[in-house]
Design an enzyme around this catalytic site. Structure first.
Site, mmCIF file in Angstrom:
data_model
loop_
_atom_site.group_PDB
_atom_site.id
_atom_site.type_symbol
_atom_site.label_atom_id
_atom_site.label_comp_id
_atom_site.label_asym_id
_atom_site.label_seq_id
_atom_site.Cartn_x
_atom_site.Cartn_y
_atom_site.Cartn_z
ATOM 1 N N HIS A 35 0.797 -1.011 0.062
ATOM 2 C CA HIS A 35 0.005 0.159 0.122
ATOM 3 C C HIS A 35 0.960 1.143 -0.121
ATOM 4 O O HIS A 35 1.616 1.402 1.015
ATOM 5 C CB HIS A 35 -0.868 -0.077 1.212
ATOM 6 C CG HIS A 35 -1.776 1.117 1.339
ATOM 7 N ND1 HIS A 35 -2.976 1.098 0.937
ATOM 8 C CD2 HIS A 35 -1.452 2.168 2.075
ATOM 9 C CE1 HIS A 35 -3.553 2.290 1.191
ATOM 10 N NE2 HIS A 35 -2.743 2.953 1.989
ATOM 11 N N ASP A 37 1.405 5.056 -0.304
ATOM 12 C CA ASP A 37 0.701 6.360 0.276
ATOM 13 C C ASP A 37 1.076 7.527 -0.406
ATOM 14 O O ASP A 37 2.135 8.039 -0.238
ATOM 15 C CB ASP A 37 0.744 6.814 1.733
ATOM 16 C CG ASP A 37 -0.014 5.666 2.590
ATOM 17 O OD1 ASP A 37 -1.386 5.522 2.279
ATOM 18 O OD2 ASP A 37 0.576 4.945 3.251
ATOM 19 N N MET A 39 0.736 11.545 -1.346
ATOM 20 C CA MET A 39 0.052 12.749 -0.681
ATOM 21 C C MET A 39 0.828 13.794 -1.457
ATOM 22 O O MET A 39 1.707 13.895 -1.605
ATOM 23 C CB MET A 39 0.621 12.876 0.715
ATOM 24 C CG MET A 39 0.005 11.522 1.661
ATOM 25 S SD MET A 39 0.112 11.854 3.263
ATOM 26 C CE MET A 39 -0.162 10.198 3.941
ATOM 27 N N HIS A 69 -2.511 4.607 -2.756
ATOM 28 C CA HIS A 69 -3.517 5.217 -2.120
ATOM 29 C C HIS A 69 -3.435 6.794 -2.373
ATOM 30 O O HIS A 69 -2.613 7.437 -1.846
ATOM 31 C CB HIS A 69 -3.492 4.914 -0.532
ATOM 32 C CG HIS A 69 -4.287 5.704 0.128
ATOM 33 N ND1 HIS A 69 -4.393 5.711 1.672
ATOM 34 C CD2 HIS A 69 -5.559 6.462 -0.076
ATOM 35 C CE1 HIS A 69 -5.456 6.509 2.176
ATOM 36 N NE2 HIS A 69 -6.190 6.838 1.180
ATOM 37 N N PHE A 146 -1.156 11.213 7.787
ATOM 38 C CA PHE A 146 -0.068 10.690 8.585
ATOM 39 C C PHE A 146 -0.179 9.180 9.202
ATOM 40 O O PHE A 146 -1.337 8.888 9.468
ATOM 41 C CB PHE A 146 0.134 11.636 10.040
ATOM 42 C CG PHE A 146 0.336 13.212 9.494
ATOM 43 C CD1 PHE A 146 1.503 13.505 9.158
ATOM 44 C CD2 PHE A 146 -0.851 14.063 9.388
ATOM 45 C CE1 PHE A 146 1.703 14.819 8.987
ATOM 46 C CE2 PHE A 146 -0.764 15.094 8.907
ATOM 47 C CZ PHE A 146 0.740 15.644 8.817
HETATM 48 O O1 LIG Z 1 -3.119 6.488 4.374
HETATM 49 C C1 LIG Z 1 -2.607 6.282 5.360
HETATM 50 C C2 LIG Z 1 -2.390 7.593 6.202
HETATM 51 O O2 LIG Z 1 -3.008 8.585 5.641
HETATM 52 C C3 LIG Z 1 -2.356 5.088 6.057
HETATM 53 O O3 LIG Z 1 -1.903 4.209 4.946
HETATM 54 C C4 LIG Z 1 -1.312 5.156 7.029
HETATM 55 O O4 LIG Z 1 -0.055 5.693 6.720
HETATM 56 C C5 LIG Z 1 -1.078 3.711 7.832
HETATM 57 O O5 LIG Z 1 -0.129 3.729 8.823
HETATM 58 P P1 LIG Z 1 -0.827 3.409 10.195
HETATM 59 O O6 LIG Z 1 -1.661 4.097 10.484
HETATM 60 O O7 LIG Z 1 -1.189 1.874 10.318
HETATM 61 O O8 LIG Z 1 0.505 3.664 10.995
HETATM 62 FE FE LIG Z 2 -3.100 4.654 3.308
#
Ligand SMILES: O=C(CO)[C@@H](O)[C@H](O)COP(=O)(O)O
Ligand SMILES: [Fe+2]
Length: 221
Positions: A35, A37, A39, A69, A146
């Site tokens: 996954h 991320d 941003m 994501h 985050f």
């Molecule tokens: O999309 C996001 C945050 O925006 C997630 O994918 C988090 O980064 C997952 O990390 P944890 O909350 O499991 O530490």
């Molecule tokens: Fe995410």
């Protein structure tokens, strides 16, 4: 219900200077997918990486399933570059998008699966009208932006409602998910589990991944 339990570690809190090795380690420890991320500093108050980084990672890791994501204001802008980078599942937030059907079609035409995500403040009903076009729906269990935040158990009614109405839908949860919160997610009906800090920071990643998959499997049978 005929959905598969899958664990997709988020590499957000991993050592990004060593992304390929960190990712390979997660896969070797049993991750079903990665996954990633993305941003843009506008949709969320944080900035990570874009398609050049994903493409570099794909050059090193040829076969793993990549989900991006997309926590971005204009998901339509990054469809082609992410497809070219080798992304398999393009998950974008519906909140900033005017025509979700159109963007979803563009994602499909680019050869990727469609994931539709909602923030904690977005009603599940807002997602419902697009479920037929989605391969995966993502219910955020933290405010996006985050890693390392606390799991929001009050998002579980959204998951329960989706599972009750769509027994075969891939339902993903993301944010604060780990061994302590997995039961709650699995019971509600989530089958795709994103977990960042709890997996990446674990002494025994394989054990944490296995433990979470076992819990989800108990509920998907
Ligand atoms: O999309 C996001 C945050 O925006 C997630 O994918 C988090 O980064 C997952 O990390 P944890 O909350 O499991 O530490
Ligand atoms: Fe995410």
């Amino acid at each position: 219900m005929s959905v598969k339990a899958k664990i997709g570690p988020s590499i957000l809190n991993a050592d990004l200077s060593n992304l390929a090795a960190e990712s390979q380690k997660l896969l070797d420890n049993g991750a079903d997918y990665l996954h990633l991320d993305v941003m843009d500093g506008t949709f969320v108050p944080n900035l990570t990486f874009g398609h050049p980084m994903v493409k570099s990672l794909r050059n090193k890791i040829k076969t793993a399933f990549f989900e991006t994501h997309m926590m971005v204001q204009k998901p339509e802008q990054w469809i082609e570059p992410m497809a070219d980078a080798g992304v398999n599942l393009y998950t974008f937030h519906i909140e900033p998008v005017e025509d979700v059907d159109k963007v979803s079609r563009l994602v499909q035409e680019a050869g990727m699966k469609v994931g539709l995500a909602i923030k904690p403040g977005t009603k599940v009903e807002d997602l419902e009208k697009f479920v037929s076009i989605a391969d995966v729906v993502l219910v955020m269990t933290v405010e996006p932006g985050f890693g390392g935040q606390s799991f929001m158990a009050d998002m579980m009614p959204k998951v329960e409602w989706l599972r009750a109405n769509y027994p075969n839908l891939d339902i993903e949860v993301d944010g604060g998910v780990g061994p302590k919160t997995i039961e709650c997610c699995a019971k509600a009906g989530a089958n795709m589990i994103v977990s960042g800090t709890a997996v990446v920071g674990a002494i025994d990643q394989a054990e944490v991944i296995r433990e979470m998959r076992d819990v989800v499997q108990r509920y998907t049978k």
